[in-house]
Each structure stands twice: as C-alpha cells, then as structure tokens.
Scaffold this motif. Structure first.
Motif, PDB file in Angstrom:
ATOM      1  N   ALA A   1       0.813  -1.204   0.000  1.00 30.54           N
ATOM      2  CA  ALA A   1       0.000   0.000   0.000  1.00 30.54           C
ATOM      3  C   ALA A   1       0.853   1.263   0.000  1.00 30.54           C
ATOM      4  O   ALA A   1       0.322   2.350  -0.068  1.00 30.54           O
ATOM      5  N   VAL A   2       2.177   1.115   0.072  1.00 33.74           N
ATOM      6  CA  VAL A   2       3.071   2.273   0.110  1.00 33.74           C
ATOM      7  C   VAL A   2       3.568   2.574  -1.298  1.00 33.74           C
ATOM      8  O   VAL A   2       3.982   1.680  -2.029  1.00 33.74           O
ATOM      9  N   ALA A   3       3.519   3.838  -1.671  1.00 34.21           N
ATOM     10  CA  ALA A   3       4.104   4.298  -2.926  1.00 34.21           C
ATOM     11  C   ALA A   3       5.308   5.158  -2.572  1.00 34.21           C
ATOM     12  O   ALA A   3       5.288   5.893  -1.586  1.00 34.21           O
ATOM     13  N   THR A   4       6.363   5.067  -3.370  1.00 30.73           N
ATOM     14  CA  THR A   4       7.584   5.808  -3.098  1.00 30.73           C
ATOM     15  C   THR A   4       7.906   6.746  -4.250  1.00 30.73           C
ATOM     16  O   THR A   4       7.890   6.341  -5.408  1.00 30.73           O
ATOM     17  N   VAL A   5       8.203   7.995  -3.913  1.00 30.46           N
ATOM     18  CA  VAL A   5       8.663   8.978  -4.884  1.00 30.46           C
ATOM     19  C   VAL A   5      10.067   9.390  -4.483  1.00 30.46           C
ATOM     20  O   VAL A   5      10.321   9.689  -3.313  1.00 30.46           O
ATOM     21  N   GLU A   6      10.972   9.402  -5.453  1.00 24.45           N
ATOM     22  CA  GLU A   6      12.341   9.858  -5.239  1.00 24.45           C
ATOM     23  C   GLU A   6      12.595  11.021  -6.189  1.00 24.45           C
ATOM     24  O   GLU A   6      12.179  10.971  -7.347  1.00 24.45           O
ATOM     25  N   LEU A   7      13.264  12.049  -5.709  1.00 30.00           N
ATOM     26  CA  LEU A   7      13.636  13.180  -6.555  1.00 30.00           C
ATOM     27  C   LEU A   7      15.147  13.296  -6.606  1.00 30.00           C
ATOM     28  O   LEU A   7      15.817  13.194  -5.579  1.00 30.00           O
ATOM     29  N   THR A   8      15.657  13.520  -7.791  1.00 28.55           N
ATOM     30  CA  THR A   8      17.089  13.716  -7.970  1.00 28.55           C
ATOM     31  C   THR A   8      17.300  14.519  -9.249  1.00 28.55           C
ATOM     32  O   THR A   8      16.370  14.705 -10.035  1.00 28.55           O
ATOM     33  N   HIS A   9      18.502  15.006  -9.446  1.00 25.44           N
ATOM     34  CA  HIS A   9      18.814  15.736 -10.681  1.00 25.44           C
ATOM     35  C   HIS A   9      19.200  14.758 -11.788  1.00 25.44           C
ATOM     36  O   HIS A   9      19.933  13.803 -11.543  1.00 25.44           O
ATOM     37  N   ALA A  10      18.705  15.034 -12.983  1.00 26.90           N
ATOM     38  CA  ALA A  10      19.089  14.226 -14.148  1.00 26.90           C
ATOM     39  C   ALA A  10      20.558  14.517 -14.468  1.00 26.90           C
ATOM     40  O   ALA A  10      20.961  15.674 -14.559  1.00 26.90           O
ATOM     41  N   ILE A  11      21.341  13.473 -14.626  1.00 26.74           N
ATOM     42  CA  ILE A  11      22.765  13.656 -14.903  1.00 26.74           C
ATOM     43  C   ILE A  11      23.059  13.712 -16.403  1.00 26.74           C
ATOM     44  O   ILE A  11      24.177  14.034 -16.806  1.00 26.74           O
ATOM     45  N   ARG A  12      22.037  13.409 -17.224  1.00 34.56           N
ATOM     46  CA  ARG A  12      22.191  13.487 -18.673  1.00 34.56           C
ATOM     47  C   ARG A  12      20.798  13.557 -19.294  1.00 34.56           C
ATOM     48  O   ARG A  12      19.801  13.281 -18.645  1.00 34.56           O
ATOM     49  N   ASP A  13      20.744  13.950 -20.547  1.00 31.32           N
ATOM     50  CA  ASP A  13      19.480  13.936 -21.278  1.00 31.32           C
ATOM     51  C   ASP A  13      19.065  12.486 -21.499  1.00 31.32           C
ATOM     52  O   ASP A  13      19.904  11.637 -21.817  1.00 31.32           O
ATOM     53  N   ALA A  14      17.781  12.222 -21.311  1.00 27.52           N
ATOM     54  CA  ALA A  14      17.279  10.861 -21.517  1.00 27.52           C
ATOM     55  C   ALA A  14      15.782  10.912 -21.778  1.00 27.52           C
ATOM     56  O   ALA A  14      15.094  11.841 -21.361  1.00 27.52           O
ATOM     57  N   SER A  15      15.288   9.898 -22.457  1.00 31.48           N
ATOM     58  CA  SER A  15      13.862   9.714 -22.674  1.00 31.48           C
ATOM     59  C   SER A  15      13.532   8.302 -22.226  1.00 31.48           C
ATOM     60  O   SER A  15      14.005   7.334 -22.819  1.00 31.48           O
ATOM     61  N   ILE A  16      12.740   8.211 -21.149  1.00 25.06           N
ATOM     62  CA  ILE A  16      12.415   6.915 -20.571  1.00 25.06           C
ATOM     63  C   ILE A  16      10.907   6.837 -20.371  1.00 25.06           C
ATOM     64  O   ILE A  16      10.325   7.687 -19.689  1.00 25.06           O
ATOM     65  N   GLY A  17      10.288   5.836 -20.943  1.00 25.90           N
ATOM     66  CA  GLY A  17       8.856   5.637 -20.757  1.00 25.90           C
ATOM     67  C   GLY A  17       8.012   6.819 -21.174  1.00 25.90           C
ATOM     68  O   GLY A  17       6.985   7.100 -20.569  1.00 25.90           O
ATOM     69  N   GLY A  18       8.448   7.559 -22.180  1.00 25.80           N
ATOM     70  CA  GLY A  18       7.688   8.710 -22.656  1.00 25.80           C
ATOM     71  C   GLY A  18       7.972   9.999 -21.910  1.00 25.80           C
ATOM     72  O   GLY A  18       7.418  11.041 -22.242  1.00 25.80           O
ATOM     73  N   VAL A  19       8.828   9.953 -20.899  1.00 24.66           N
ATOM     74  CA  VAL A  19       9.201  11.158 -20.152  1.00 24.66           C
ATOM     75  C   VAL A  19      10.572  11.609 -20.643  1.00 24.66           C
ATOM     76  O   VAL A  19      11.518  10.824 -20.677  1.00 24.66           O
TER      77      VAL A  19
ATOM     78  N   GLU B   1      17.701  18.924 -14.848  1.00 24.46           N
ATOM     79  CA  GLU B   1      16.323  19.002 -14.379  1.00 24.46           C
ATOM     80  C   GLU B   1      16.122  18.070 -13.186  1.00 24.46           C
ATOM     81  O   GLU B   1      16.933  17.185 -12.922  1.00 24.46           O
ATOM     82  N   VAL B   2      15.029  18.264 -12.490  1.00 25.14           N
ATOM     83  CA  VAL B   2      14.688  17.414 -11.354  1.00 25.14           C
ATOM     84  C   VAL B   2      13.817  16.266 -11.854  1.00 25.14           C
ATOM     85  O   VAL B   2      12.747  16.490 -12.432  1.00 25.14           O
ATOM     86  N   SER B   3      14.288  15.052 -11.631  1.00 18.38           N
ATOM     87  CA  SER B   3      13.562  13.861 -12.059  1.00 18.38           C
ATOM     88  C   SER B   3      12.725  13.330 -10.905  1.00 18.38           C
ATOM     89  O   SER B   3      13.214  13.203  -9.786  1.00 18.38           O
ATOM     90  N   GLY B   4      11.463  13.025 -11.191  1.00 17.35           N
ATOM     91  CA  GLY B   4      10.571  12.408 -10.224  1.00 17.35           C
ATOM     92  C   GLY B   4      10.385  10.948 -10.578  1.00 17.35           C
ATOM     93  O   GLY B   4       9.970  10.624 -11.696  1.00 17.35           O
ATOM     94  N   VAL B   5      10.724  10.070  -9.654  1.00 15.73           N
ATOM     95  CA  VAL B   5      10.659   8.629  -9.871  1.00 15.73           C
ATOM     96  C   VAL B   5       9.592   8.060  -8.935  1.00 15.73           C
ATOM     97  O   VAL B   5       9.701   8.190  -7.715  1.00 15.73           O
ATOM     98  N   LEU B   6       8.553   7.465  -9.496  1.00 15.78           N
ATOM     99  CA  LEU B   6       7.454   6.883  -8.726  1.00 15.78           C
ATOM    100  C   LEU B   6       7.590   5.369  -8.776  1.00 15.78           C
ATOM    101  O   LEU B   6       7.541   4.778  -9.862  1.00 15.78           O
ATOM    102  N   ASN B   7       7.786   4.762  -7.615  1.00 19.39           N
ATOM    103  CA  ASN B   7       7.924   3.302  -7.531  1.00 19.39           C
ATOM    104  C   ASN B   7       8.937   2.757  -8.540  1.00 19.39           C
ATOM    105  O   ASN B   7       8.706   1.751  -9.197  1.00 19.39           O
TER     106      ASN B   7
END
Length: 106
Positions: A1-19, A25-31
């Motif tokens: 039932a717990v969801a986890t969000v992590e925030l960090t700076h992107a260290i390079r340009d990337a396109s992952i899963g449509g993002v 920039e600040v990357s938001g990682v959900l689970n």
C-alpha cells in the motif's frame, strides 16, 4: 500500500517511458519509474505524486528531507505539498540521505 517517490537531478538527457528528462532538471521517480522531469523540486514532486492511479484513496505524505536541503527549502516543499494536496496530511522527517534531496512515502 506504500508508494515511493524519489527526486534527484538528471545527470544526462534521456527519454524513458515517454518522459523526456534534460540534464540538470529534477527527475521524479514513482515506484522506480521515471514519471516527471521539471525545473524545480516542488513541481517534480507534485507531478510524481499526481501520477498515482489511486491518488484519491491516499491520506498521508511522509517526506524524508536529504542532507543538502535548507530549512527554507524544506518549508517551501511542505507548504507546496499541503497546497497541492489539501486533503492529505504531510509529515516531514529529516532523513539526511545523501543522494536524494527528497524521498516521499505515501
């Protein structure tokens, strides 16, 4: 039932899963999945939390604050989360984690 969000700076340009994340920039990682890339921590956090499928069923945000975050930044994040999610309680804990400025568990 717990969801986890992590925030960090992107260290390079990337396109992952449509993002598209750009270096610095600040990357938001959900689970473990990249869900947002924004110019600031609050926007990245709000967008990552908003990506939850069951957002309406959530009641609590527990925010772990990293070692490099100032008190003013912490207060701004807490105030921003309370404004963005007025139906949720926001608890703040000083985690002093080194890599992620903010970790959020719901």
């Amino acid at each position: 039932a717990v969801a986890t969000v992590e925030l960090t700076h992107a260290i390079r340009d990337a396109s992952i899963g449509g993002v598209h994340a750009h270096e610095g920039e600040v990357s938001g990682v959900l689970n473990g999945e990249l869900v947002s890339s924004e110019g600031d921590f609050l926007s990245a956090m709000v967008n990552a939390i908003s990506a939850l499928d069951d957002l309406d069923a959530r009641e609590l945000i527990t925010l772990f604050v990293g070692e490099g975050v100032t008190e003013d930044e912490r207060i701004a994040m807490q105030d921003g989360l309370e404004a963005a999610f007025p139906d949720m309680s926001v608890d703040v804990l000083i985690g002093d984690q080194k890599i992620y400025n903010y970790l959020q568990l719901k």
